[in-house]
Structure formats: C-alpha cells, structure tokens
Design an enzyme around this catalytic site. Structure first.
Site, mmCIF file in Angstrom:
data_model
loop_
_atom_site.group_PDB
_atom_site.id
_atom_site.type_symbol
_atom_site.label_atom_id
_atom_site.label_comp_id
_atom_site.label_asym_id
_atom_site.label_seq_id
_atom_site.Cartn_x
_atom_site.Cartn_y
_atom_site.Cartn_z
ATOM 1 C CE LYS A 80 4.442 -64.951 2.979
ATOM 2 N NZ LYS A 80 5.807 -64.868 3.318
ATOM 3 C CE LYS B 164 9.666 -69.966 -3.937
ATOM 4 N NZ LYS B 164 8.934 -69.618 -2.713
ATOM 5 N NE ARG C 28 13.289 -69.886 -12.297
ATOM 6 C CZ ARG C 28 14.270 -69.814 -11.421
ATOM 7 N NH1 ARG C 28 14.250 -70.595 -10.356
ATOM 8 N NH2 ARG C 28 15.253 -68.975 -11.584
ATOM 9 C CD GLU D 243 4.526 -62.332 -0.261
ATOM 10 O OE1 GLU D 243 5.370 -62.032 -1.103
ATOM 11 O OE2 GLU D 243 4.788 -63.021 0.725
ATOM 12 C CG HIS E 158 6.075 -43.179 19.574
ATOM 13 N ND1 HIS E 158 6.349 -42.187 20.484
ATOM 14 C CD2 HIS E 158 6.311 -44.353 20.215
ATOM 15 C CE1 HIS E 158 6.760 -42.743 21.620
ATOM 16 N NE2 HIS E 158 6.740 -44.054 21.474
ATOM 17 C CD1 TRP F 243 7.563 -61.963 -12.787
ATOM 18 C CD2 TRP F 243 9.505 -60.854 -12.843
ATOM 19 N NE1 TRP F 243 7.513 -60.977 -11.824
ATOM 20 C CE2 TRP F 243 8.690 -60.279 -11.837
ATOM 21 C CE3 TRP F 243 10.767 -60.307 -13.062
ATOM 22 C CZ2 TRP F 243 9.103 -59.205 -11.060
ATOM 23 C CZ3 TRP F 243 11.177 -59.238 -12.280
ATOM 24 C CH2 TRP F 243 10.349 -58.701 -11.289
ATOM 25 C CG ASN G 158 16.426 -66.561 -15.317
ATOM 26 O OD1 ASN G 158 15.948 -65.452 -15.107
ATOM 27 N ND2 ASN G 158 16.818 -67.381 -14.357
ATOM 28 N N GLY G 159 17.735 -63.814 -16.846
ATOM 29 C CA GLY G 159 18.794 -62.913 -16.377
ATOM 30 C C GLY G 159 18.655 -61.570 -17.062
ATOM 31 C CB CYS H 159 12.647 -66.038 -17.032
ATOM 32 S SG CYS H 159 12.389 -64.294 -17.355
HETATM 33 C C1 F6R Z 1 7.824 -63.570 0.473
HETATM 34 C C2 F6R Z 1 8.876 -63.983 -0.428
HETATM 35 C C3 F6R Z 1 9.994 -63.041 -0.729
HETATM 36 C C4 F6R Z 1 11.331 -63.776 -0.513
HETATM 37 C C5 F6R Z 1 12.507 -62.868 -0.944
HETATM 38 C C6 F6R Z 1 13.838 -63.529 -0.695
HETATM 39 O O1 F6R Z 1 6.824 -64.526 0.569
HETATM 40 O O2 F6R Z 1 8.861 -65.059 -0.928
HETATM 41 O O3 F6R Z 1 9.930 -61.899 0.068
HETATM 42 O O4 F6R Z 1 11.436 -64.119 0.833
HETATM 43 O O5 F6R Z 1 12.386 -62.567 -2.309
HETATM 44 O O6 F6R Z 1 13.948 -64.732 -1.377
HETATM 45 P P1 F6R Z 1 15.060 -65.794 -1.003
HETATM 46 O O7 F6R Z 1 14.755 -66.323 0.344
HETATM 47 O O8 F6R Z 1 14.976 -66.836 -2.084
HETATM 48 O O9 F6R Z 1 16.367 -65.064 -1.018
#
Ligand code: F6R
Length: 589
Positions: A472, A584, A27, A475, A491, A73, A99-100, A2
């Site tokens: 990519k 994020k 977020r 998602e 395989h 979120w 947040n948490g 969040c």
């Molecule tokens: C993919 C993506 C996620 C982050 C993952 C780790 O596009 O954004 O898979 O790579 O959640 O996040 P960080 O790098 O912030 O630890």
C-alpha cells in the site's frame, strides 16, 4: 488496463461518454478519446487525464446519440495522441476502441501494409479497423467483415466498433471484460458496470467470442465459435450508483477505506449452503492451492496462517504468475482457490486455465460477478464489497480476508462463531476509520513524508499484514517500503537500518515478546519505531492503537496503514486514486 464504453439510443451521447470515461478512468489514465456518429464521425482524442483533455477539446459538444469512448493504459506504443483510441481505417469509415492485446498484430499489420493500408499509430488496435476495411473491400458486409476480422485476432480483446454508414454498435469480447447495459432509453456496452450504472442496473455479461449487435431496437448476440445467434440472460445488479461516486470524500481511496465498516459485514453475509459446499470440497481435496496476485495474494498468505491455526488445514499459497510452474502437482483431486477482486487478472485466469487442463476443481473469491473468473470457476463466492474505483485494493482486500476467516471457522463447524467475530468488528472499524484516527495518522504521515525507505515487520499473521502494508505504501506514495518476517531481520536486512530509519512493527498478543525483541534490535541501531499494537510500549516512538483481534488482526491492523499510505500520497502531492504506471485490472501477463 483500458476502459471502454459505448451507447446507442435516444439520449445525447456526449454526457454519457464523458461521465463514462470519468468512471472508467481508474482502468487507464494516460490518454482518452471518443468517436460519435452524427452525419459522419466526430473524433476527439489526446493524452492526459479525462478532465484535462476535456478542458482542451470539450467532450461535451460531441453531437449524436451513438458513440464509443476509451481511456488508455499504454501497452503497445507510447503515450501519444496518435496512439490514443479510437482508431480508424484508411477511409475513416470504421472506428474502434479496444481493451486487451492483439498478440499477432505485427504479422497482421505487415500483411495489411503490403495490401496498401496506411497506419497512423504504433498500437496493436489499429489493425482491427483496417482488417474490417479489407474484408469489406472484398465484398463482405459490415457484420461478416467484423466477424472475420475478429476471428483472425490472437490474444485478448474487448472492442466496440462503429461504421460511419450504419447506425449500429458492435461489441465483442475474448479474454477482456465487456458487459452490456439495457435501459428504456438505449443500450450500453462497457468494460464494467459503474460506467453506465446511473442509467441501468440490468446487465448482460458477454461470453468469450460473443459479438453483440446493438441497435435502437435491441441487442442480438452471436457467438463466433458456435457460428450462431445465442441467448444471454439479463441480470440485475445490486450495486448503487452512490458506491461509484466520491460523495463528500476527496478521493475514492479514502471513501473505500471508510466503507470497510459496512463491507466487512456484507462479506460475512454469505449463503451458508454455498459455504458448506466449499468446505466439503476443501475437506475432500488432495492438495489445496490458494492463488492470487498483489493484495489478493497477500489475502491468501494471511488465510494460510488462519487455516493452519483455526482449521488445522494445510494449504499451499502461490503467486498467480508463478502457478504454472507448479502444474506438475495438479490432479483431478486438487482444489485451486483463485482470489481476485476484478476476476479479470490475466495471471489468475492463466493459473485457472492450467488447473482446468489437469481437471482440478476451481473455486474463486471475487468481487465482480460476471467476470471471466466467475465464469471459468466451478463455484464462486462473492466478497460483495461493491465497486472499488481507486486503483488500490483496500476494502476488497479486507473482504477477502473476512471470507477466508468465515471459511476457516466453517471448516471446523464453527461458521456462526466466525460470523459473530466478524460482526463484532463493526465498532472497531468504525473507530479505526474515524476522523480522530485519521488526524492521528496524519501526524505520522507528516513525520514520514520525506523518508526514502520504510521497513515493516511482523510474525505469523502480522507478517502477511506487513507485506500488504508495504505494498500500500509503495504503490501510492512511491516511498520504498519493504516487509520482513520479524525473525528474518538478523539474517541480513538489519544492515539497512540507519539512524532514523522508520520501521512499522505489527504486534499481537500471540507473539508480542518475539516481535518486540526484533523491534528492540532495530531501535538499538537508530531505527524509528512505529508500533501498531493493542498496548503502548516504551520502545515505540509512535503508537497506533489497534484492538487485539486475534485471527481478525489482519483486518484491523491494515486499516491504519491504508490511511497512512493515503495521507502520504496526499502530502507528497500525488493522486491516490491513480498511481503512476498502475492499472486497476491487469489483463496482460
Ligand atoms: C494493490 C492492488 C493490486 C491487485 C492485483 C490483483 O493495491 O490493487 O496488487 O491486488 O493486481 O488484482 P485482482 O485482485 O483484481 O486480481
């Protein structure tokens, strides 16, 4: 997870919270809400995106110069208006955004209910205002009641708290990010810096168990573990507000893809002494683990191939969430290199915790300085990509790769050579992110937009790229995409190939023959072959030209697929910056 923002000062609160919410929306974006204080609370909250809620409730007419806001979120409790923050106590004297995750909320809630408290939501957060209310009923003042309430929470929190009867803003954290901003016209607290960057670049990173009291006259920070007032230094960030705005781009994703022309250059401008220090640690370690999640994990996979080739150095690559199962290998001679854009990913922080418990050294590669990871690592390297607002990692992934390339060369005393190789990529990336490339990739996206599956293959470094490219695509476009090492197809997976199944093939000079022969195996079963390759080939149904860049291939080869993923999302009517169900920074395990 969040996003939270709060402000106290001379300025009107409404535009600060509204802009802040929009900047924090990456977020969490299933609901949002604000509480401002002006002769009592003014609370507006609902489900939906910030702009949609604003259309209904008009955030901009909230009165006052003090307030808090939240983008959600959902974790505990469904996406409903009642579960949106802020949450209040029974008498509506205390308002909280959080947040948490409060892990012991059920027990706390049961106890509060037995004391007569009435809950309106299913969230874990709502226990916080009720706890404070309960402590105040027992005679504590607002500050002491808040401190006691926070001490009883297990789990993680970044919270902002208002009391209807006091002109103060409380900001506290444990395990979730929270940063303060200091300007001439007031004080801010937010989950991250872009939320208030247009007002100030002077920031204070709070530590775990810090409780900051923000008033019109300044900030005081108390640490709840140390039970005393503490000094926290003021830092100045070099981020620019334009980096946190879309500018002429329709979406942050495309803007951030385009920024790679500069971010690769910035990532390669490192402090040489620090790099040499990290190199010494790597050489002296008995066992090195590269640890990350999602795209950061893929950067580690790519790094393991580069280090094998360039530096002849053995590294173990482990998903952060799987790392605790390897703790038996850890000693005080082990080196853990933790990779995380946000520096707040719970799985990564947990991995670091288990490494620290065994007295292993921890070096991290991060984009957010001041994040939990930078504070818990022995040493950190800044990938320096600037704020990444789109939920997907694009520019930060390639910056992580750039730093790993630099380290690989530095390990064999070729730091300058590594740097030159990265500098030379400028022209290539400029072309790969240009309108010409984007138009060409759009043609491909038109062909693939209604497909259900896309397969991707590569060998060696290109296998790491295939994994990241698949992530990519799935998602952001929600098309099922799966990556395989070229040699693995036969395989089992080759059974999935049908007439017209698209397969993206990453080709490099190094293993051209082998990967093309895998591509032929697919083609002869009806597959539609998309070559990402320096040279065209008769087996390609569609060719994406990329320069042969050897160890830098993972950087140049992923860019067209980032663009493809973006175009697929747009053509399928999806919002590339806010894919469903994703956040994020994933601050829960
Ligand atoms: C993919 C993506 C996620 C982050 C993952 C780790 O596009 O954004 O898979 O790579 O959640 O996040 P960080 O790098 O912030 O630890």
């Amino acid at each position: 997870m969040c996003g939270i923002i709060g402000y106290i000062g001379k300025k009107d609160i409404a535009p600060i919270l509204f802009q802040g919410l929009k900047r924090l929306e990456y977020r969490g974006y299933d609901s949002a809400g604000i509480a401002t204080l002006a002769s009592g609370f003014h609370i507006k909250k609902d489900v939906g995106k910030v702009d949609e809620i604003h259309q209904r409730l008009n955030f901009l007419d909230a009165p006052g110069t003090l307030g808090i806001a939240h983008t959600r979120w959902a974790t505990h409790g469904g996406v409903t208006k009642e579960n949106a923050h802020p949450h209040v106590d029974c008498e509506e004297n205390i308002a909280v955004v959080h947040n948490g995750i409060i892990e012991n909320y059920q027990e706390l809630k049961r106890n509060l209910i037995s004391l007569g408290h009435k809950f309106k939501s299913q969230t874990d957060t709502e226990v916080i205002p009720h706890l404070i209310e309960e402590m105040m009923k027992k005679g504590k003042n607002f500050t002491d009641a808040t401190a006691s309430a926070l001490k009883s929470l297990e789990g993680s929190y970044a919270v902002l708290i208002l009391n209807k009867n006091e002109r103060k803003l409380f900001a506290a954290r444990k395990g979730s990010p929270l940063v303060l901003g200091i300007s001439d016209s007031g004080y801010f607290a937010a989950s991250d810096i872009p939320a208030f960057l247009e007002y100030t670049k002077n920031v204070v990173y709070l530590h775990d168990y810090d409780l900051a009291v923000l008033t019109d006259n300044g900030i005081k920070v108390f640490n709840l573990m140390e039970n005393r007032e503490v000094e926290r230094k003021v830092d100045t960030v070099n981020w620019d507000i334009r980096q946190a705005e879309k500018g002429e781009f329709d979406h942050f994703m495309l803007k951030e893809i385009s920024e790679q022309v500069d971010t690769i250059q910035r990532a390669s401008q490192q402090n040489k002494e620090l790099i040499n220090h990290v190199v010494e640690e790597m050489k002296n370690a008995h066992g090195i683990f590269l640890v990350g999640a999602g795209s950061s994990y893929h950067a580690c996979v790519a790094a393991s191939y580069i280090m094998s080739k360039v530096s002849k150095l053995h590294v173990n690559v482990v998903l952060a969430s799987e790392f605790p199962y390897y703790e038996h290998y850890l000693t005080d001679k082990t080196l853990v290199i933790a990779v995380s854009q946000s520096g707040e990913t719970a799985d990564v922080l947990e991995a670091v915790k288990s490494a620290k418990a065994k007295k292993s050294k921890v070096i991290s590669l991060v984009n957010v300085v001041g994040s939990s990871l930078t504070r818990t690592s022995d040493v950190f390297l800044n990938i320096n990509a600037g704020p990444e607002i789109c939920v997907l990692s694009t520019k930060t992934y390639t910056s992580q790769l750039a730093l790993f390339i630099l380290l690989s060369y530095a390990l064999v005393n070729k730091y300058e050579e590594g740097k030159k190789k990265l500098t030379r990529l400028w022209n290539e990336i400029y072309h790969l992110t240009s309108a010409t490339t984007r138009t060409k990739i759009k043609e491909l996206a038109e062909k693939l937009r209604d497909k259900e599956h896309i397969f991707l293959i590569g060998r060696g470094l290109q296998y790491a790229t295939a994994m990241e490219a698949a992530l990519k695509i799935k998602e952001v476009s929600y098309i099922h995409a799966e990556a395989f090492a070229g040699g693995e197809l036969k395989h089992g997976t080759i059974a999935l190939i049908e007439d017209g199944t698209p397969c993206i093939v990453f080709v490099s000079e190094e293993n051209e023959k082998e990967i093309l022969s895998n591509a032929i195996e697919i083609k002869s079963r009806g597959g539609y072959i998309i070559g990402v390759s320096p040279k065209n080939n008769e087996i390609f149904d569609f060719w994406i030209k990329v320069p042969e860049s050897n160890n830098e291939n993972p950087i140049v080869q992923i860019i067209p697929i980032q663009i493809l993923a973006y175009q697929l999302a747009v053509l399928r009517g999806l919002d590339p910056d806010h894919p469903r169900n994703l956040a994020k920074s994933v601050t829960v395990k």
